[in-house]
Design a protein around this motif. Structure first.
Motif, PDB file in Angstrom:
ATOM      1  N   ALA A 122       9.472  -0.912   6.101  1.00 51.76           N
ATOM      2  CA  ALA A 122       8.124  -0.323   5.247  1.00 51.76           C
ATOM      3  C   ALA A 122       8.528   1.049   4.875  1.00 51.76           C
ATOM      4  O   ALA A 122       7.993   1.159   3.618  1.00 51.76           O
ATOM      5  CB  ALA A 122       6.934  -0.285   6.245  1.00 51.76           C
ATOM      6  N   TRP A 123       9.423   1.845   5.355  1.00 53.82           N
ATOM      7  CA  TRP A 123       9.678   3.250   4.924  1.00 53.82           C
ATOM      8  C   TRP A 123      10.522   3.115   3.577  1.00 53.82           C
ATOM      9  O   TRP A 123      10.408   3.846   2.508  1.00 53.82           O
ATOM     10  CB  TRP A 123      10.227   4.161   5.894  1.00 53.82           C
ATOM     11  N   GLN A 124      11.437   1.957   3.367  1.00 53.12           N
ATOM     12  CA  GLN A 124      12.160   1.748   2.393  1.00 53.12           C
ATOM     13  C   GLN A 124      11.119   1.319   1.327  1.00 53.12           C
ATOM     14  O   GLN A 124      11.341   1.806   0.022  1.00 53.12           O
ATOM     15  CB  GLN A 124      13.181   0.620   2.658  1.00 53.12           C
ATOM     16  N   ARG A 125      10.260   0.124   1.502  1.00 54.06           N
ATOM     17  CA  ARG A 125       9.473  -0.015   0.426  1.00 54.06           C
ATOM     18  C   ARG A 125       8.349   1.131   0.087  1.00 54.06           C
ATOM     19  O   ARG A 125       8.193   1.017  -1.412  1.00 54.06           O
ATOM     20  CB  ARG A 125       8.503  -1.330   0.925  1.00 54.06           C
ATOM     21  N   LEU A 126       8.191   1.803   0.650  1.00 51.20           N
ATOM     22  CA  LEU A 126       7.121   3.204   0.573  1.00 51.20           C
ATOM     23  C   LEU A 126       8.118   3.868  -0.633  1.00 51.20           C
ATOM     24  O   LEU A 126       7.380   4.540  -1.612  1.00 51.20           O
ATOM     25  CB  LEU A 126       6.669   3.807   1.601  1.00 51.20           C
ATOM     26  N   ILE A 127       9.284   4.250  -0.323  1.00 45.62           N
ATOM     27  CA  ILE A 127      10.000   5.044  -1.340  1.00 45.62           C
ATOM     28  C   ILE A 127      10.363   4.252  -2.628  1.00 45.62           C
ATOM     29  O   ILE A 127      10.282   4.919  -3.757  1.00 45.62           O
ATOM     30  CB  ILE A 127      11.405   5.170  -0.605  1.00 45.62           C
ATOM     31  N   SER A 165       1.197   1.961  -1.798  1.00 41.10           N
ATOM     32  CA  SER A 165       1.691   3.072  -0.708  1.00 41.10           C
ATOM     33  C   SER A 165       0.591   3.057   0.237  1.00 41.10           C
ATOM     34  O   SER A 165       0.792   3.392   1.608  1.00 41.10           O
ATOM     35  CB  SER A 165       1.725   4.341  -1.661  1.00 41.10           C
ATOM     36  N   VAL A 166      -0.882   3.055  -0.011  1.00 37.26           N
ATOM     37  CA  VAL A 166      -1.739   3.125   1.016  1.00 37.26           C
ATOM     38  C   VAL A 166      -1.484   1.982   1.913  1.00 37.26           C
ATOM     39  O   VAL A 166      -1.668   2.253   3.308  1.00 37.26           O
ATOM     40  CB  VAL A 166      -3.210   3.052   0.643  1.00 37.26           C
ATOM     41  N   ILE A 167      -1.231   0.907   1.558  1.00 39.84           N
ATOM     42  CA  ILE A 167      -1.033  -0.360   2.389  1.00 39.84           C
ATOM     43  C   ILE A 167       0.202  -0.340   3.141  1.00 39.84           C
ATOM     44  O   ILE A 167       0.013  -0.508   4.329  1.00 39.84           O
ATOM     45  CB  ILE A 167      -0.987  -1.647   1.444  1.00 39.84           C
ATOM     46  N   LEU A 168       1.186   0.369   2.725  1.00 37.42           N
ATOM     47  CA  LEU A 168       2.226   0.527   3.466  1.00 37.42           C
ATOM     48  C   LEU A 168       2.253   1.534   4.357  1.00 37.42           C
ATOM     49  O   LEU A 168       2.797   1.355   5.638  1.00 37.42           O
ATOM     50  CB  LEU A 168       3.647   0.827   2.234  1.00 37.42           C
ATOM     51  N   LEU A 169       1.528   2.562   4.091  1.00 41.28           N
ATOM     52  CA  LEU A 169       1.221   3.627   5.381  1.00 41.28           C
ATOM     53  C   LEU A 169       0.549   3.075   6.460  1.00 41.28           C
ATOM     54  O   LEU A 169       0.736   3.346   7.477  1.00 41.28           O
ATOM     55  CB  LEU A 169       0.500   4.755   4.449  1.00 41.28           C
ATOM     56  N   TYR A 170      -0.622   2.311   5.970  1.00 44.33           N
ATOM     57  CA  TYR A 170      -1.244   1.501   7.097  1.00 44.33           C
ATOM     58  C   TYR A 170      -0.349   0.859   8.029  1.00 44.33           C
ATOM     59  O   TYR A 170      -0.375   0.667   9.210  1.00 44.33           O
ATOM     60  CB  TYR A 170      -2.275   0.710   6.347  1.00 44.33           C
ATOM     61  N   GLU A 171       0.380  -0.080   7.284  1.00 39.57           N
ATOM     62  CA  GLU A 171       1.553  -0.832   8.086  1.00 39.57           C
ATOM     63  C   GLU A 171       2.413  -0.069   9.110  1.00 39.57           C
ATOM     64  O   GLU A 171       2.776  -0.315  10.101  1.00 39.57           O
ATOM     65  CB  GLU A 171       2.319  -1.678   7.097  1.00 39.57           C
ATOM     66  N   MET A 172       2.669   1.146   8.400  1.00 41.68           N
ATOM     67  CA  MET A 172       3.724   2.018   9.304  1.00 41.68           C
ATOM     68  C   MET A 172       2.930   2.773  10.425  1.00 41.68           C
ATOM     69  O   MET A 172       3.516   2.838  11.648  1.00 41.68           O
ATOM     70  CB  MET A 172       4.122   3.285   8.243  1.00 41.68           C
ATOM     71  N   VAL A 173       1.697   3.038  10.337  1.00 42.55           N
ATOM     72  CA  VAL A 173       0.853   3.499  11.225  1.00 42.55           C
ATOM     73  C   VAL A 173       0.602   2.515  12.276  1.00 42.55           C
ATOM     74  O   VAL A 173       0.487   2.768  13.498  1.00 42.55           O
ATOM     75  CB  VAL A 173      -0.224   4.352  10.667  1.00 42.55           C
ATOM     76  N   SER A 174      -0.003   1.512  11.863  1.00 48.48           N
ATOM     77  CA  SER A 174      -0.582   0.397  12.722  1.00 48.48           C
ATOM     78  C   SER A 174       0.642  -0.484  13.619  1.00 48.48           C
ATOM     79  O   SER A 174       0.227  -1.153  14.368  1.00 48.48           O
ATOM     80  CB  SER A 174      -1.539  -0.374  12.130  1.00 48.48           C
ATOM     81  N   GLY A 175       1.576  -0.739  12.866  1.00 50.45           N
ATOM     82  CA  GLY A 175       2.728  -1.605  13.111  1.00 50.45           C
ATOM     83  C   GLY A 175       2.150  -2.976  12.750  1.00 50.45           C
ATOM     84  O   GLY A 175       3.308  -3.879  13.144  1.00 50.45           O
ATOM     85  N   ARG A 176       1.292  -3.189  11.922  1.00 52.63           N
ATOM     86  CA  ARG A 176       0.779  -4.734  11.592  1.00 52.63           C
ATOM     87  C   ARG A 176       1.028  -4.708   9.926  1.00 52.63           C
ATOM     88  O   ARG A 176       0.541  -4.016   9.224  1.00 52.63           O
ATOM     89  CB  ARG A 176      -0.739  -5.039  12.064  1.00 52.63           C
ATOM     90  N   LYS A 177       1.706  -5.767   9.708  1.00 55.26           N
ATOM     91  CA  LYS A 177       1.858  -5.824   7.989  1.00 55.26           C
ATOM     92  C   LYS A 177       0.786  -6.888   7.575  1.00 55.26           C
ATOM     93  O   LYS A 177       0.459  -7.971   8.235  1.00 55.26           O
ATOM     94  CB  LYS A 177       3.265  -6.605   7.986  1.00 55.26           C
ATOM     95  N   PRO A 178      -0.078  -6.399   6.611  1.00 52.80           N
ATOM     96  CA  PRO A 178      -1.009  -7.245   6.054  1.00 52.80           C
ATOM     97  C   PRO A 178      -0.473  -8.642   5.475  1.00 52.80           C
ATOM     98  O   PRO A 178       0.560  -8.846   5.115  1.00 52.80           O
ATOM     99  CB  PRO A 178      -1.370  -6.370   4.764  1.00 52.80           C
ATOM    100  N   SER A 179      -1.398  -9.665   5.554  1.00 50.03           N
ATOM    101  CA  SER A 179      -0.871 -10.934   4.887  1.00 50.03           C
ATOM    102  C   SER A 179      -0.620 -11.006   3.511  1.00 50.03           C
ATOM    103  O   SER A 179      -0.954 -10.317   2.907  1.00 50.03           O
ATOM    104  CB  SER A 179      -1.896 -11.618   5.325  1.00 50.03           C
ATOM    105  N   ASP A 180       0.244 -12.112   3.030  1.00 51.61           N
ATOM    106  CA  ASP A 180       0.495 -11.860   1.934  1.00 51.61           C
ATOM    107  C   ASP A 180      -0.735 -12.364   0.887  1.00 51.61           C
ATOM    108  O   ASP A 180      -0.973 -11.988  -0.211  1.00 51.61           O
ATOM    109  CB  ASP A 180       1.572 -13.221   1.686  1.00 51.61           C
ATOM    110  N   ARG A 181      -1.553 -13.279   1.484  1.00 54.17           N
ATOM    111  CA  ARG A 181      -2.791 -13.375   0.996  1.00 54.17           C
ATOM    112  C   ARG A 181      -3.503 -12.255   0.748  1.00 54.17           C
ATOM    113  O   ARG A 181      -4.518 -11.972  -0.417  1.00 54.17           O
ATOM    114  CB  ARG A 181      -3.723 -14.341   1.725  1.00 54.17           C
ATOM    115  N   PHE A 182      -3.880 -11.341   1.610  1.00 55.00           N
ATOM    116  CA  PHE A 182      -4.544  -9.974   1.364  1.00 55.00           C
ATOM    117  C   PHE A 182      -3.767  -9.319   0.312  1.00 55.00           C
ATOM    118  O   PHE A 182      -4.671  -8.863  -0.461  1.00 55.00           O
ATOM    119  CB  PHE A 182      -4.491  -9.412   2.575  1.00 55.00           C
TER     120      PHE A 182
END
Length: 438
Positions: A97-102, A392-409
């Motif tokens: 996620a950190w690479q995707r955020l950059i 970036s907000v979605i990626l930050l959520y993933e980094m903090v929560s440890g859960r990756k949103p679904s592709d559908r979302f």
């Protein structure tokens, strides 16, 4: 011809900024081993392209944007077939996620850097030239229609802005005054100090096309500067450094006096009393239907000039660059508080092209390109789906929560974001046309 020059400057400026923005994404993606399929300046249909390695580089026919297609990323292409397959090591979705955020922030970072470089270069090259408060207050201000509406008068001397002393006259008409709340002037009039309040929605009136030049400016004593060839001024015999002291016997001290007098004598013949080499002469001239003679005025006010070292220019330029972002934040605040209507505050491509003007001026071009670079960085950082900030907000959520949103979302968020952006673009273009026509 002017329309073509406006459009040309807009297209060149946006092409530079969009190209560099997308290059920021491309470089970051390749740095982390992601496959970049396409890098385009402009939107489809495709005009030209060339394949270099895994990436197709090209130009689109619609020059108001651009894109980078990174494998395994849900973007405006909505390529869901690729997302249904197993993730590959070179895909965006397979990276941490950190690479995707950059990668997502790469374009914003490049636009900020470009904006700072442009403003630093302008500061270092041009320095600063301004009128001090003391110099303006030798003769006071000229109050236009809007200034008189809030209580200012010609001849007033502005001694404080928002209760504070100031050095540069431009501070009296700057963003802190019109984008702030509860702003005011303290003026000296006939030996008395008077406070003039500025309405919180006053910038809305200033943004009207017909409001140009109707607020305040310094009262300027003047001499004739450049005489334009083949004009009434040349035919009358006006020369550089002539001082017009009267028109039809009516005394003229400041340039606004001359403008007001000529406005009342459009299309007529006038007698100009001119001071030249310590002697007075009388010249006869026609006045155009626009109320002009055909010369550029040269101000006799004393401007303060400041040259910056490279270090000083870096400080000044960086401050001005981030000042653009700060002003955008304050501007949106006024819209959200209902103090300014969105239709008056927002501009689309037509409005931006008009800012460049119908004459190609490289100084103005680079200033506006630097300004647009910071605006693009700010707009792309907004947490709206389909923008870099939304990703970036979605990626930050993933980094903090440890859960990756679904592709559908992610796909649905992209669709919602695209609808919002297309709606905003349609509104901006319609708004530009409406203001131009009505």
């Amino acid at each position: 011809m002017e329309v073509l020059i406006m459009a040309g400057q807009l297209i060149l400026g946006l092409s530079i900024l969009v190209g560099l923005h997308e290059l920021g994404h491309l470089v970051a993606a390749k740095m982390f081993g992601m496959k970049v399929e396409k890098y385009f300046i402009g939107f489809p249909p495709k005009v030209w392209s060339i394949q270099r390695g895994e990436t197709e580089y090209g130009l689109g026919a619609v020059p108001l944007g651009g894109f980078v297609k990174i494998s395994g990323m849900i973007d405006e292409s909505l390529d869901t077939d690729q997302m249904n397959a197993e993730p590959q090591p070179y895909e965006f979705r397979a990276k941490p996620a950190w690479q995707r955020l950059i990668v997502m922030l790469g374009g914003i970072i490049v636009n900020v850097i470009v904006g700072i470089i442009i403003f630093v270069a302008i500061a270092y090259s041009n320095g600063d030239r301004f009128l001090s408060r003391e110099e303006v207050n030798r003769f006071g201000i000229v109050a236009g229609d809007l200034a008189r509406e809030i209580g200012l008068q010609t001849g007033d001397k502005i001694v404080k802005v928002n209760g504070k002393d100031f050095d540069d006259f431009s501070e009296a008409v700057g963003s802190d005054v019109f984008l702030g709340s509860g702003s005011s002037y303290t003026v000296e009039r006939n030996g008395e100090l008077i406070d003039i309040d500025i309405p919180n929605n006053f910038i809305e009136k200033l943004s009207e096309p017909e409001a140009k030049g109707t607020f305040i400016r310094p009262a300027e004593p003047f001499v004739v500067g450049e005489v334009v060839p083949d004009t009434y001024a040349e035919e009358a015999g006006l020369k550089a450094n002539d001082r017009i002291v009267a028109v039809n016997g009516k005394p003229v001290q400041f340039f606004h006096h001359l403008q007001q007098t000529l406005d009342s004598l459009k299309g007529k013949t006038v007698a100009l009393t001119v001071q030249r080499d310590n002697q007075r002469e009388t010249l006869t001239s026609e006045v155009t239907s626009e109320g002009t003679l055909g010369f550029q005025a040269k101000s006799l006010l004393n401007y303060t000039t400041v040259d910056y070292t490279l270090g000083q220019a870096m400080v000044v330029g960086t401050k001005e660059a981030f000042g653009v972002v700060y002003n955008n934040v304050k501007g949106f605040g006024k819209i959200f508080r209902g103090e300014v209507s969105a239709s008056k505050a927002l501009s689309g491509p037509i409005g931006i092209a008009r800012m460049f003007g119908g004459v190609w001026d490289w100084g103005r071009f680079w200033f506006l390109t630097g300004l647009l670079s910071m605006v693009l960085a700010f707009m792309n950082a907004l947490p709206i789906p389909a923008l870099d900030g939304g990703h970036s907000v979605i990626l930050l959520y993933e980094m903090v929560s440890g859960r990756k949103p679904s592709d559908r979302f992610l796909e649905n968020a992209q669709k919602v974001g695209m609808v919002l952006l297309l709606g905003l673009m349609a509104f901006a273009i319609f708004n530009d046309v409406w203001k131009a026509v009505f």
